[in-house]
Enzyme design. Structure first.
Site, short mmCIF file in Angstrom:
data_model
loop_
_atom_site.label_atom_id
_atom_site.label_comp_id
_atom_site.label_asym_id
_atom_site.label_seq_id
_atom_site.Cartn_x
_atom_site.Cartn_y
_atom_site.Cartn_z
CG HIS A 1 -1.80 1.02 1.23
ND1 HIS A 1 -1.65 2.37 1.48
CD2 HIS A 1 -3.26 0.93 0.84
CE1 HIS A 1 -2.93 3.07 1.27
NE2 HIS A 1 -3.89 2.28 0.85
CD GLU B 1 -2.30 2.43 -2.81
OE1 GLU B 1 -3.27 2.62 -2.30
OE2 GLU B 1 -1.23 2.09 -2.41
N GLY C 1 -7.40 10.08 -0.08
CA GLY C 1 -7.68 10.91 0.92
C GLY C 1 -7.64 12.45 0.55
CB SER D 1 -10.78 9.99 -3.52
OG SER D 1 -9.80 10.56 -2.68
N GLY E 1 -10.74 3.30 0.79
CA GLY E 1 -10.39 3.65 2.20
C GLY E 1 -11.21 4.34 3.16
N GLY E 2 -11.26 5.77 3.23
CA GLY E 2 -12.00 6.15 4.27
C GLY E 2 -13.54 6.07 4.17
#
EC number: 5.3.1.1
Length: 230
Positions: A85, A154, A160, A193, A214-215
């Protein structure tokens, strides 16, 4: 690095009911912090959600304080593991050489690795996207079985930051990745994102097989919308 064991259990209770809407062929994997693996494994038993870890060491045991081995992951029901990652590469000294060692270790114990590749904003602005990703793949995949592998593109500049890579551009880069694999059927994901409001466009692209979220995976309803993309 989110969620205690209690918070993870609460997330799972809120998330699982949404899966009744999920097509049966769609695979869902939660890659949680090491301390959450055991409790999540118990609570996910019998559901359609698979368990993943966020890293693995290249040795089965040894004097590697703070590291986790593949046998340790297998014991708590892990089937997938994220390797390389961008945050591991950026903040913790991960190199293509150590990524390759981790990939080999994961596969030797029957885990399916999710290999992450991607470029920074500086590298993209310098026109190095294609050459950098090609180099990462060349080094990372030495002696790796591409029939037990997932790759995730990615773009670091889109993680982010709210700056999502345009879906067509993500599709183009993922097509480039696929062209360099010996097995064209390797699932290739997009990560950067990914949100409920852009997942449909992302997944409409012909080269993109899935999403590394992710988030947006931290809230049950938002993540469920992503899992249940149209």
């Amino acid at each position: 690095m989110f969620k205690t064991q209690a918070e993870s259990q609460e997330f799972l209770l809120g998330f699982l009911p949404y899966l009744v809407e999920t097509p049966p062929e769609r695979e869902v994997v939660l890659c949680v912090p090491f301390t959450d693996l055991s409790i999540m494994s118990k609570n996910m038993h019998g559901t359609r959600v698979q368990l993943g870890a966020q890293n693995v060491h290249w040795e089965a045991s040894g004097a590697y304080t703070g590291e986790i081995s593949a046998p340790m992951l297998l014991e708590v029901g892990v089937r997938y593991v994220v390797i390389g990652h961008s945050e591991r590469r950026q903040f913790f000294g991960e190199t293509d050489e150590t990524v390759n060692l981790r990939l080999k270790a994961a596969q030797s114990f029957g885990l399916t690795p999710i290999l992450c590749v991607g470029e920074s904003k500086q590298q993209r602005d310098a026109g190095e996207t294609e050459s950098l990703i090609s180099m990462q793949l060349q080094k990372d995949l030495v002696d790796i079985d591409q029939h037990n592998l997932i790759v995730a593109y990615e773009p670091i500049w889109a993680i982010g930051t709210g700056d999502t890579c345009e879906a067509k551009e993500a599709n183009r880069v993922i097509g480039l990745i696929r062209s360099q694999l010996s097995n064209p059927d390797v699932p290739i994901q997009y990560g950067g994102s990914v949100k409920p409001n852009n997942i449909d466009e992302i997944m409409a692209q012909p080269e993109i097989d899935g999403a590394l979220v992710g988030g947006a995976s931290l809230e049950p309803d938002g993540f469920a919308r992503i899992v249940n993309y149209k």
